[in-house]
Design an enzyme around this catalytic site. Structure first.
Site, PDB file in Angstrom:
ATOM      1  N   LYS A  12       6.017  -5.986  -5.779  1.00 46.85           N
ATOM      2  CA  LYS A  12       4.643  -5.727  -5.311  1.00 46.85           C
ATOM      3  C   LYS A  12       4.189  -4.303  -5.631  1.00 46.85           C
ATOM      4  CE  LYS A  12       6.090  -4.959  -0.503  1.00 46.85           C
ATOM      5  NZ  LYS A  12       7.525  -4.794  -0.816  1.00 46.85           N
ATOM      6  N   ARG A  54      17.398  -0.503  -9.356  1.00 45.79           N
ATOM      7  CA  ARG A  54      16.086   0.149  -9.399  1.00 45.79           C
ATOM      8  C   ARG A  54      16.228   1.674  -9.355  1.00 45.79           C
ATOM      9  NH1 ARG A  54      11.282  -1.331  -5.265  1.00 45.79           N
ATOM     10  NH2 ARG A  54      12.504  -0.291  -3.661  1.00 45.79           N
ATOM     11  N   ARG A 105      16.589   5.536  -4.768  1.00 47.77           N
ATOM     12  CA  ARG A 105      16.125   5.745  -3.391  1.00 47.77           C
ATOM     13  C   ARG A 105      17.285   5.576  -2.421  1.00 47.77           C
ATOM     14  NH1 ARG A 105      10.887   1.972  -2.775  1.00 47.77           N
ATOM     15  NH2 ARG A 105      12.001   1.516  -0.848  1.00 47.77           N
ATOM     16  N   ARG A 118      16.877  -4.353   5.205  1.00 45.38           N
ATOM     17  CA  ARG A 118      15.441  -4.465   4.917  1.00 45.38           C
ATOM     18  C   ARG A 118      15.037  -5.930   4.743  1.00 45.38           C
ATOM     19  NH1 ARG A 118      15.602  -0.820  -0.040  1.00 45.38           N
ATOM     20  NH2 ARG A 118      13.458  -1.412  -0.456  1.00 45.38           N
TER      21      ARG A 118
HETATM   22  P1  ADP Z   1      10.192  -1.944  -0.117  1.00 48.17           P
HETATM   23  O1  ADP Z   1       9.055  -2.898  -0.053  1.00 48.17           O
HETATM   24  O2  ADP Z   1      10.957  -2.058  -1.382  1.00 48.17           O
HETATM   25  O3  ADP Z   1      11.060  -1.983   1.106  1.00 48.17           O
HETATM   26  P2  ADP Z   1       8.529   0.396   0.480  1.00 48.17           P
HETATM   27  O4  ADP Z   1       8.445   1.626  -0.343  1.00 48.17           O
HETATM   28  O5  ADP Z   1       7.294  -0.413   0.657  1.00 48.17           O
HETATM   29  O6  ADP Z   1       9.678  -0.445  -0.199  1.00 48.17           O
HETATM   30  O7  ADP Z   1       9.084   0.766   1.946  1.00 48.17           O
HETATM   31  C1  ADP Z   1      10.255   1.541   2.130  1.00 48.17           C
HETATM   32  C2  ADP Z   1      10.495   1.760   3.617  1.00 48.17           C
HETATM   33  O8  ADP Z   1       9.410   2.526   4.189  1.00 48.17           O
HETATM   34  C3  ADP Z   1      10.578   0.496   4.479  1.00 48.17           C
HETATM   35  O9  ADP Z   1      11.874  -0.077   4.485  1.00 48.17           O
HETATM   36  C4  ADP Z   1      10.154   1.035   5.857  1.00 48.17           C
HETATM   37  O10 ADP Z   1      11.229   1.734   6.467  1.00 48.17           O
HETATM   38  C5  ADP Z   1       9.103   2.079   5.502  1.00 48.17           C
HETATM   39  N1  ADP Z   1       7.739   1.463   5.483  1.00 48.17           N
HETATM   40  C6  ADP Z   1       6.958   1.261   4.391  1.00 48.17           C
HETATM   41  N2  ADP Z   1       5.803   0.668   4.721  1.00 48.17           N
HETATM   42  C7  ADP Z   1       5.844   0.479   6.071  1.00 48.17           C
HETATM   43  C8  ADP Z   1       4.957  -0.100   7.017  1.00 48.17           C
HETATM   44  N3  ADP Z   1       3.775  -0.637   6.656  1.00 48.17           N
HETATM   45  N4  ADP Z   1       5.343  -0.106   8.316  1.00 48.17           N
HETATM   46  C9  ADP Z   1       6.511   0.412   8.703  1.00 48.17           C
HETATM   47  N5  ADP Z   1       7.407   0.952   7.875  1.00 48.17           N
HETATM   48  C10 ADP Z   1       7.091   0.991   6.562  1.00 48.17           C
END
Ligand code: ADP
Length: 237
Positions: free
Chosen positions: A34, A147, A180, A191
């Site tokens: 995404k 990744r 990361r 996750r």
């Molecule tokens: P991915 O979808 O690969 O997990 P993201 O970069 O979207 O990667 O998110 C990484 C981390 O950041 C999540 O595991 C969470 O801890 C935090 N995070 C991101 N977006 C949110 C959100 N909308 N609400 C709460 N935590 C978030």
């Protein structure tokens, strides 16, 4: 909207005018692609790319109070509390000047979805389209352990199918690429669990009132992009 604030004994009036814009929610498990799709779409359509994950990583790198708070959740594969995330959203929606916004990885809980709807309702507005990119657990683990992400511009690479031209260096901005801290197998599994338990309920929530579509992430970058563009065209948004 008019905000009045006082500074140095003087009243200031801040007037913001809100224009109509497209609001697309891109959801899906970690590693579903995404973020990559949001990056391409926002560049092609000149939309704002609202990635809560990127925003939190930026705060962490700058050691801001939000970053310090978010870090402990992210490193354990947990979600950052809704109140913190929603505060960032309101700010973005008020100041957006682009013709659209792609929400990438937000909303992630029912609380965030309700919060977003409430903010939009204040302007008689709602989400235009909700897209879930789906992917199996084994494929997620395979993709995420390979990744790599650019430290500066957030460009995404994959050591198996999209390695950088020069090892460890971003093709776009020349800075270092890194793994990361939450892209390690135990944190990835956590996750995925969070996604299964919390984010998936969102589909039921959105199905009640919004336009929701599912796309199979196994179609890959170009295949998924084609499907998303078809939906945008179909709904003329
Ligand atoms: P991915 O979808 O690969 O997990 P993201 O970069 O979207 O990667 O998110 C990484 C981390 O950041 C999540 O595991 C969470 O801890 C935090 N995070 C991101 N977006 C949110 C959100 N909308 N609400 C709460 N935590 C978030």
């Amino acid at each position: 909207m008019v905000n009045i604030f006082r500074k140095g004994g003087v009243d200031f009036y801040e007037i913001s005018v809100r224009i109509e814009f497209v609001k697309i929610v891109l959801s899906g498990p970690p590693g579903s692609g995404k973020g990559t799709q949001a990056e391409i779409l926002s560049a092609q359509l000149d939309y704002a790319h609202f990635s809560t994950g990127n925003i939190f990583r930026d705060h962490i790198a700058r050691k801001t109070p939000i970053g310090l708070q978010a870090q402990k959740y992210i490193n354990n594969g947990k979600l950052v509390p809704d109140a913190v995330t929603l505060e960032l959203t309101k700010d973005l929606l008020i100041h957006n000047l682009k013709p659209g916004i792609i929400f990438d990885g937000f909303p992630r809980t029912i609380g965030q979805a309700l919060g977003l709807d409430k903010i939009l309702e204040e302007w008689n507005d709602k989400i235009s389209l909700v897209i879930f990119v789906e992917l199996s657990t084994s494929e997620i683990i395979k993709r995420l352990t390979a990744r790599r992400t650019c430290l500066t511009c957030n460009a995404i690479y994959n050591l198996d199918f999209k390695p950088p031209r020069k090892s460890g260096v971003c093709d776009i901005c020349g800075d270092k690429i890194y793994q990361r801290s939450d892209d390690t197998e135990p944190v990835i599994k956590q996750r995925i669990e969070v996604y299964e338990n919390q984010t998936k309920e969102l589909k039921t929530y959105y199905k009640k009132s919004q336009m929701v579509y599912e796309i199979d992430g196994i179609l890959g970058k170009d295949g998924v992009l084609k499907e998303i563009l078809k939906l945008i065209k179909k709904y003329k948004i």
